[in-house]
Design a protein around this motif. Structure first.
Motif, PDB file in Angstrom:
ATOM      1  N   ARG A  35       0.842  -1.191   0.000  1.00 27.63           N
ATOM      2  CA  ARG A  35       0.000   0.000   0.000  1.00 27.63           C
ATOM      3  C   ARG A  35       0.881   1.246   0.000  1.00 27.63           C
ATOM      4  NH1 ARG A  35      -2.687  -0.666   6.058  1.00 27.63           N
ATOM      5  NH2 ARG A  35      -0.784  -0.229   7.266  1.00 27.63           N
ATOM      6  N   GLN A  36       0.280   2.313  -0.491  1.00 30.39           N
ATOM      7  CA  GLN A  36       1.038   3.562  -0.612  1.00 30.39           C
ATOM      8  C   GLN A  36       0.115   4.753  -0.404  1.00 30.39           C
ATOM      9  OE1 GLN A  36       3.067   4.034  -4.392  1.00 30.39           O
ATOM     10  NE2 GLN A  36       4.621   5.336  -3.465  1.00 30.39           N
ATOM     11  N   VAL A  37       0.620   5.705   0.361  1.00 32.80           N
ATOM     12  CA  VAL A  37      -0.069   6.988   0.519  1.00 32.80           C
ATOM     13  C   VAL A  37       0.794   8.059  -0.128  1.00 32.80           C
ATOM     14  CG1 VAL A  37      -1.265   6.287   2.612  1.00 32.80           C
ATOM     15  CG2 VAL A  37       0.959   7.404   2.785  1.00 32.80           C
ATOM     16  N   PRO A  38       0.193   9.146  -0.570  1.00 33.55           N
ATOM     17  CA  PRO A  38       0.963  10.194  -1.253  1.00 33.55           C
ATOM     18  C   PRO A  38       2.134  10.684  -0.413  1.00 33.55           C
ATOM     19  CG  PRO A  38      -1.376  10.584  -1.531  1.00 33.55           C
ATOM     20  CD  PRO A  38      -1.255   9.446  -0.562  1.00 33.55           C
ATOM     21  N   GLY A  39       3.285  10.774  -1.050  1.00 34.49           N
ATOM     22  CA  GLY A  39       4.465  11.291  -0.380  1.00 34.49           C
ATOM     23  C   GLY A  39       5.244  10.266   0.425  1.00 34.49           C
ATOM     24  N   LYS A  40       4.761   9.030   0.429  1.00 29.64           N
ATOM     25  CA  LYS A  40       5.461   7.990   1.196  1.00 29.64           C
ATOM     26  C   LYS A  40       5.825   6.821   0.291  1.00 29.64           C
ATOM     27  CE  LYS A  40       3.701   8.863   5.829  1.00 29.64           C
ATOM     28  NZ  LYS A  40       3.147   8.231   7.065  1.00 29.64           N
ATOM     29  N   ARG A  42       6.037   2.986  -0.978  1.00 28.58           N
ATOM     30  CA  ARG A  42       5.103   1.868  -1.000  1.00 28.58           C
ATOM     31  C   ARG A  42       5.556   0.868   0.061  1.00 28.58           C
ATOM     32  NH1 ARG A  42       3.437  -0.323  -6.848  1.00 28.58           N
ATOM     33  NH2 ARG A  42       3.148   1.942  -6.979  1.00 28.58           N
ATOM     34  N   GLU A  43       4.614   0.440   0.892  1.00 27.14           N
ATOM     35  CA  GLU A  43       4.991  -0.442   2.003  1.00 27.14           C
ATOM     36  C   GLU A  43       4.327  -1.803   1.907  1.00 27.14           C
ATOM     37  OE1 GLU A  43       3.817   1.025   5.829  1.00 27.14           O
ATOM     38  OE2 GLU A  43       1.681   0.906   5.385  1.00 27.14           O
ATOM     39  N   PHE A  44       5.031  -2.776   2.417  1.00 28.14           N
ATOM     40  CA  PHE A  44       4.545  -4.152   2.427  1.00 28.14           C
ATOM     41  C   PHE A  44       3.371  -4.294   3.388  1.00 28.14           C
ATOM     42  CE2 PHE A  44       4.579  -8.661   2.354  1.00 28.14           C
ATOM     43  CZ  PHE A  44       4.440  -9.101   3.657  1.00 28.14           C
ATOM     44  N   ALA A  89      -5.134   4.141   1.880  1.00 32.43           N
ATOM     45  CA  ALA A  89      -4.006   4.097   0.940  1.00 32.43           C
ATOM     46  C   ALA A  89      -4.501   3.525  -0.383  1.00 32.43           C
ATOM     47  CB  ALA A  89      -2.881   3.217   1.490  1.00 32.43           C
ATOM     48  N   VAL A  90      -3.628   3.579  -1.374  1.00 35.33           N
ATOM     49  CA  VAL A  90      -3.837   2.796  -2.592  1.00 35.33           C
ATOM     50  C   VAL A  90      -3.182   1.441  -2.352  1.00 35.33           C
ATOM     51  CG1 VAL A  90      -3.394   2.587  -5.053  1.00 35.33           C
ATOM     52  CG2 VAL A  90      -3.878   4.838  -4.051  1.00 35.33           C
ATOM     53  N   TYR A  91      -3.943   0.394  -2.566  1.00 31.48           N
ATOM     54  CA  TYR A  91      -3.451  -0.956  -2.343  1.00 31.48           C
ATOM     55  C   TYR A  91      -3.095  -1.605  -3.678  1.00 31.48           C
ATOM     56  CZ  TYR A  91      -4.635  -0.851   2.578  1.00 31.48           C
ATOM     57  OH  TYR A  91      -4.663  -0.547   3.914  1.00 31.48           O
TER      58      TYR A  91
END
Length: 121
Positions: A35-40, A42-44, A89-91
């Motif tokens: 998942r990912q949020v703007p400015g960060k 992408r995390e597992f 987040a975007v998954y």
């Protein structure tokens, strides 16, 4: 070449549930959700081995999210419960050529376009 298409995202209230689906075309092995949020970065989030016998989760979702797969249908799922606003987040669904569970983003070879999950407080 493997193509991945996610679905199931949406808007849900805190404490609610959602199930994300990922349809894969072509043969896949280990699968994961990120998942990912703007400015960060992408995390597992979660991963599952080719057989489905092994799963792995990031600490923040343990006990709330469940990853599963149906190899006959070439589908991977992420059941999300007790959702929190910080889960917004975007998954992304991802596929690796490795058969064992992998959590490193660099180990994944194919990525879907992503599906938005928004959890309201």
């Amino acid at each position: 070449q493997v193509q991945l298409v996610e679905s199931g995202g949406g808007l849900v209230q805190a404490g609610g549930s959602l199930r994300l689906s990922c349809a894969a075309s072509g043969r896949t092995f280990s699968m994961g959700w990120f998942r990912q949020v703007p400015g960060k970065e992408r995390e597992f989030v979660a991963a599952i081995s080719w057989s489905g016998g092994s799963t792995y989760y990031t600490d923040s979702v343990k006990g709330r999210f469940t990853i599963s797969r149906d190899n006959a249908k070439n589908m991977v799922y992420l059941q999300m419960a007790s959702l929190k606003p910080e889960d917004t987040a975007v998954y992304y669904c991802a596929a690796s050529r490795r058969k064992s569970v992998v959590a490193e983003k660099s180990e994944y070879d194919y990525w879907g376009q992503g599906t938005q999950v928004t959890v309201s407080s």
